[in-house]
Design a protein around this motif. Structure first.
Motif, PDB file in Angstrom:
ATOM      1  N   THR A  25       0.824  -1.208   0.000  1.00  0.00           N
ATOM      2  CA  THR A  25       0.000   0.000   0.000  1.00  0.00           C
ATOM      3  C   THR A  25       0.857   1.258   0.000  1.00  0.00           C
ATOM      4  O   THR A  25       0.642   2.168  -0.812  1.00  0.00           O
ATOM      5  CB  THR A  25      -0.945   0.001   1.219  1.00  0.00           C
ATOM      6  OG1 THR A  25      -1.792  -1.148   1.149  1.00  0.00           O
ATOM      7  CG2 THR A  25      -1.788   1.263   1.260  1.00  0.00           C
ATOM      8  N   LEU A  29       1.083   4.094  -3.015  1.00  0.00           N
ATOM      9  CA  LEU A  29       0.728   5.485  -2.731  1.00  0.00           C
ATOM     10  C   LEU A  29       1.911   6.419  -2.962  1.00  0.00           C
ATOM     11  O   LEU A  29       1.755   7.498  -3.542  1.00  0.00           O
ATOM     12  CB  LEU A  29       0.219   5.612  -1.295  1.00  0.00           C
ATOM     13  CG  LEU A  29      -1.143   4.979  -1.011  1.00  0.00           C
ATOM     14  CD1 LEU A  29      -1.419   4.940   0.488  1.00  0.00           C
ATOM     15  CD2 LEU A  29      -2.248   5.721  -1.747  1.00  0.00           C
ATOM     16  N   ASP A  32       2.595   6.761  -6.663  1.00  0.00           N
ATOM     17  CA  ASP A  32       1.580   7.640  -7.253  1.00  0.00           C
ATOM     18  C   ASP A  32       1.907   9.112  -7.031  1.00  0.00           C
ATOM     19  O   ASP A  32       1.490   9.971  -7.811  1.00  0.00           O
ATOM     20  CB  ASP A  32       0.188   7.340  -6.686  1.00  0.00           C
ATOM     21  CG  ASP A  32      -0.431   6.071  -7.252  1.00  0.00           C
ATOM     22  OD1 ASP A  32       0.111   5.519  -8.242  1.00  0.00           O
ATOM     23  OD2 ASP A  32      -1.455   5.634  -6.699  1.00  0.00           O
ATOM     24  N   GLU A  33       2.636   9.394  -5.958  1.00  0.00           N
ATOM     25  CA  GLU A  33       3.032  10.778  -5.656  1.00  0.00           C
ATOM     26  C   GLU A  33       4.345  11.165  -6.336  1.00  0.00           C
ATOM     27  O   GLU A  33       4.853  12.262  -6.131  1.00  0.00           O
ATOM     28  CB  GLU A  33       3.155  10.969  -4.143  1.00  0.00           C
ATOM     29  CG  GLU A  33       1.829  10.905  -3.425  1.00  0.00           C
ATOM     30  CD  GLU A  33       0.860  11.990  -3.857  1.00  0.00           C
ATOM     31  OE1 GLU A  33       1.299  13.127  -4.130  1.00  0.00           O
ATOM     32  OE2 GLU A  33      -0.346  11.699  -3.931  1.00  0.00           O
ATOM     33  N   PHE A 112      -2.493   9.028   5.193  1.00  0.00           N
ATOM     34  CA  PHE A 112      -1.353   9.106   4.278  1.00  0.00           C
ATOM     35  C   PHE A 112      -0.935  10.548   4.005  1.00  0.00           C
ATOM     36  O   PHE A 112       0.259  10.835   3.845  1.00  0.00           O
ATOM     37  CB  PHE A 112      -1.681   8.373   2.976  1.00  0.00           C
ATOM     38  CG  PHE A 112      -0.556   8.376   1.988  1.00  0.00           C
ATOM     39  CD1 PHE A 112       0.617   7.678   2.236  1.00  0.00           C
ATOM     40  CD2 PHE A 112      -0.667   9.079   0.800  1.00  0.00           C
ATOM     41  CE1 PHE A 112       1.653   7.681   1.322  1.00  0.00           C
ATOM     42  CE2 PHE A 112       0.371   9.078  -0.119  1.00  0.00           C
ATOM     43  CZ  PHE A 112       1.531   8.384   0.143  1.00  0.00           C
TER      44      PHE A 112
END
Length: 127
Positions: A25, A29, A32-33, A112
């Motif tokens: 996870t 994430l 993706d950033e 997050f």
């Protein structure tokens, strides 16, 4: 968020996390950033990766790993990666204020966006 211009070099993170779900996870994430994420699933694997003296801008280090105490990797991180930022990731409230060797402590279970804000404070916007 920290989305980067695709033409800029991506900041490299070493994520040391033994829980497969958390590791997957967080990796997704963070990627993706715009971060380039390398993962270690154990104390032993993190030691191997750190011993090769790669370049990482930051290390996200789980405090308790199945095969060792993640906090005992801090001296190796500091020796091999003196310029890298170190974020201790913990699920234990009593550790949150005890690690003065880390640049930041992130409590597992927080949103997050709070981790992204922590990384934004620690890392320069242009690597």
């Amino acid at each position: 968020m920290l989305m980067k211009d695709p033409g800029l070099p991506r900041q490299r993170l070493l994520l040391v996390e033994d829980d497969p779900g958390n590791r997957m996870t967080l990796t997704m994430l963070l990627e993706d950033e715009g971060f380039a994420v390398v993962t270690a699933d154990s104390f032993a694997r993190a030691t191997q990766l750190l011993s090769n003296a790669p370049r990482y801008d930051a290390v996200l280090l789980d405090s308790r790993l199945g095969d060792g105490d993640g906090r005992s990797l801090i001296p190796l991180v500091r020796r091999k990666l003196p310029d890298a930022k170190l974020v201790l990731v913990t699920g234990w409230l009593d550790e949150a204020g005890r690690c003065d060797l880390a640049d930041a402590v992130f409590q597992k279970g927080k949103h997050f966006d709070e981790l992204l804000a922590c990384l934004a404070r620690l890392l320069p916007s242009d690597p």
